[in-house]
Scaffold this motif. Structure first.
Motif, PDB file in Angstrom:
ATOM      1  N   GLY A 112      -1.617  -7.006  -6.091  1.00 58.47           N
ATOM      2  CA  GLY A 112      -2.789  -6.568  -5.339  1.00 58.47           C
ATOM      3  C   GLY A 112      -2.652  -5.190  -4.723  1.00 58.47           C
ATOM      4  N   MET A 113      -1.481  -4.575  -4.833  1.00 63.02           N
ATOM      5  CA  MET A 113      -1.343  -3.246  -4.231  1.00 63.02           C
ATOM      6  C   MET A 113      -2.199  -2.228  -4.985  1.00 63.02           C
ATOM      7  SD  MET A 113       2.413  -1.775  -5.308  1.00 63.02           S
ATOM      8  CE  MET A 113       2.916  -1.547  -7.013  1.00 63.02           C
TER       9      MET A 113
ATOM     10  N   ALA B  44      -1.133   2.676 -14.709  1.00 68.18           N
ATOM     11  CA  ALA B  44      -0.363   1.742 -15.533  1.00 68.18           C
ATOM     12  C   ALA B  44       0.972   1.409 -14.879  1.00 68.18           C
ATOM     13  CB  ALA B  44      -0.143   2.336 -16.919  1.00 68.18           C
ATOM     14  N   ARG B  45       1.586   2.408 -14.247  1.00 61.51           N
ATOM     15  CA  ARG B  45       2.882   2.181 -13.582  1.00 61.51           C
ATOM     16  C   ARG B  45       2.727   1.233 -12.399  1.00 61.51           C
ATOM     17  NH1 ARG B  45       6.812   0.786 -11.820  1.00 61.51           N
ATOM     18  NH2 ARG B  45       8.746   1.875 -11.302  1.00 61.51           N
ATOM     19  N   ILE B  46       1.661   1.400 -11.643  1.00 60.90           N
ATOM     20  CA  ILE B  46       1.410   0.517 -10.495  1.00 60.90           C
ATOM     21  C   ILE B  46       1.111  -0.898 -10.975  1.00 60.90           C
ATOM     22  CG2 ILE B  46      -0.171   0.065  -8.572  1.00 60.90           C
ATOM     23  CD1 ILE B  46      -0.476   3.151  -8.345  1.00 60.90           C
ATOM     24  N   ARG B  47       0.315  -1.019 -12.032  1.00 59.14           N
ATOM     25  CA  ARG B  47      -0.003  -2.339 -12.585  1.00 59.14           C
ATOM     26  C   ARG B  47       1.260  -3.032 -13.100  1.00 59.14           C
ATOM     27  NH1 ARG B  47      -4.461  -5.018 -11.611  1.00 59.14           N
ATOM     28  NH2 ARG B  47      -4.676  -5.774 -13.763  1.00 59.14           N
ATOM     29  N   LYS B  48       2.135  -2.287 -13.731  1.00 54.94           N
ATOM     30  CA  LYS B  48       3.388  -2.852 -14.235  1.00 54.94           C
ATOM     31  C   LYS B  48       4.257  -3.337 -13.091  1.00 54.94           C
ATOM     32  CE  LYS B  48       7.443  -1.764 -17.073  1.00 54.94           C
ATOM     33  NZ  LYS B  48       8.110  -0.713 -17.896  1.00 54.94           N
ATOM     34  N   GLU B  49       4.313  -2.565 -12.020  1.00 48.85           N
ATOM     35  CA  GLU B  49       5.123  -2.941 -10.864  1.00 48.85           C
ATOM     36  C   GLU B  49       4.609  -4.228 -10.233  1.00 48.85           C
ATOM     37  OE1 GLU B  49       8.510  -2.442  -8.650  1.00 48.85           O
ATOM     38  OE2 GLU B  49       7.813  -1.202 -10.331  1.00 48.85           O
TER      39      GLU B  49
ATOM     40  N   GLY C 185       0.810  -1.212   0.000  1.00 44.86           N
ATOM     41  CA  GLY C 185       0.000   0.000   0.000  1.00 44.86           C
ATOM     42  C   GLY C 185       0.841   1.258   0.000  1.00 44.86           C
ATOM     43  N   ALA C 186       1.886   1.268   0.808  1.00 44.27           N
ATOM     44  CA  ALA C 186       2.773   2.434   0.865  1.00 44.27           C
ATOM     45  C   ALA C 186       3.517   2.613  -0.452  1.00 44.27           C
ATOM     46  CB  ALA C 186       3.756   2.285   2.014  1.00 44.27           C
ATOM     47  N   VAL C 187       3.893   1.494  -1.075  1.00 39.59           N
ATOM     48  CA  VAL C 187       4.578   1.564  -2.368  1.00 39.59           C
ATOM     49  C   VAL C 187       3.647   2.156  -3.416  1.00 39.59           C
ATOM     50  CG1 VAL C 187       5.678   0.226  -4.209  1.00 39.59           C
ATOM     51  CG2 VAL C 187       6.055  -0.401  -1.816  1.00 39.59           C
ATOM     52  N   ALA C 188       2.406   1.710  -3.431  1.00 36.55           N
ATOM     53  CA  ALA C 188       1.438   2.173  -4.420  1.00 36.55           C
ATOM     54  C   ALA C 188       1.174   3.669  -4.297  1.00 36.55           C
ATOM     55  CB  ALA C 188       0.132   1.396  -4.283  1.00 36.55           C
ATOM     56  N   SER C 189       0.993   4.165  -3.086  1.00 38.87           N
ATOM     57  CA  SER C 189       0.701   5.588  -2.909  1.00 38.87           C
ATOM     58  C   SER C 189       1.884   6.450  -3.323  1.00 38.87           C
ATOM     59  CB  SER C 189       0.307   5.888  -1.460  1.00 38.87           C
ATOM     60  OG  SER C 189       1.362   5.601  -0.562  1.00 38.87           O
ATOM     61  N   LYS C 190       3.092   6.021  -2.975  1.00 38.55           N
ATOM     62  CA  LYS C 190       4.289   6.786  -3.363  1.00 38.55           C
ATOM     63  C   LYS C 190       4.491   6.753  -4.869  1.00 38.55           C
ATOM     64  CE  LYS C 190       6.836   6.437   0.998  1.00 38.55           C
ATOM     65  NZ  LYS C 190       5.674   6.010   1.796  1.00 38.55           N
TER      66      LYS C 190
ATOM     67  N   LEU D 286      -6.419   3.278  -8.010  1.00 39.20           N
ATOM     68  CA  LEU D 286      -5.296   2.983  -8.895  1.00 39.20           C
ATOM     69  C   LEU D 286      -4.695   1.641  -8.513  1.00 39.20           C
ATOM     70  CD1 LEU D 286      -3.420   6.411  -9.171  1.00 39.20           C
ATOM     71  CD2 LEU D 286      -5.453   5.612 -10.383  1.00 39.20           C
ATOM     72  N   GLY D 287      -4.473   0.782  -9.512  1.00 37.32           N
ATOM     73  CA  GLY D 287      -3.841  -0.505  -9.274  1.00 37.32           C
ATOM     74  C   GLY D 287      -4.793  -1.677  -9.232  1.00 37.32           C
TER      75      GLY D 287
END
Length: 220
Positions: free
Chosen positions: A93-94, A79-84, A44-49, A145-146
């Motif tokens: 799932g983030m 898209a960046r979160i989905r790629k990660e 979650g923290a990764v996704a928000s950042k 997002l994600g």
């Protein structure tokens, strides 16, 4: 039109702050964003950042952003979160909420996904500008997002007036401070930094969950 602004975050009782915020301002326009990583999901923290970084980075490469650029920034962040997620299975799932604004040519542009919020304070009234993408009275998000490739973005544009105040916040603020109290605190000051600290102090006193918010004020 000149804009003054201030931003704060606090993790509350949590071990990790899953909220993030960012502001990027030029001489003629400004972008602000808040994001709240979905609690209970890995990363979650990764996704928000990531969301904040992608939105701000997108605008740093633009000299004169077009009217629809805010939506595009959130779509790229998704898209960046989905790629990660595909690169790092441990982050599968983030997800994160994301509420962003652009102030340009006297107009306020809002793009939004999730249950963070944007408010407008004008003529002593605090008006909510976004709708939660969640099941009513629950923390279950229907959109963020994600979550999926085709994220839905709510958009809105309105004209700004001198002395308007814009507040972006995660649920850690509006879930512990009722609407009337937030309105009262903003009424009592014209300084964004002072208002931000008053909101934070009252949220901590009331029972802070975790919060990030950005407060802006328009001037002639």
């Amino acid at each position: 039109m000149q804009i003054s602004y201030y931003a704060l975050t606090d993790k509350g009782p949590r071990e990790e702050n899953e909220d993030a915020y960012g502001i990027y301002a030029t001489y003629s326009w400004l972008v602000g964003v808040v994001a709240d990583g979905v609690g209970g999901n890995p990363g979650g923290a990764v996704a928000s950042k990531l969301a904040v970084h992608e939105v701000i980075s997108f605008f740093k490469n633009l000299e004169d952003p077009p009217q629809d650029s805010l939506d595009e920034a959130l779509i790229r962040a998704n898209a960046r979160i989905r790629k990660e997620q595909t690169i790092n299975p441990g982050l599968s799932g983030m997800a994160t909420t994301c509420t962003a604004i652009m102030v340009k040519d006297g107009r306020l542009h809002i793009s939004h996904a999730g249950d963070s919020r944007a408010y407008l304070f004008r003529s002593r009234d605090l008006v909510r500008l976004t709708q939660n993408h969640s099941i009513e009275n629950t923390n279950i998000l229907l959109n963020a997002l994600g979550i999926r490739d085709d994220v839905a973005i709510d958009s809105k544009v309105l004209n700004l007036h001198s002395k308007d105040t814009i507040l972006l916040c995660t649920d850690g603020l509006y879930k512990v401070l009722h609407h009337e109290l937030m309105e009262k605190i903003i009424t009592e000051s014209e300084d964004p930094e002072d208002i931000a600290h008053r909101l934070m102090h009252q949220a901590i006193k009331t029972g802070l969950i975790a919060v990030s918010y950005t407060h802006l004020r328009a001037h002639e």
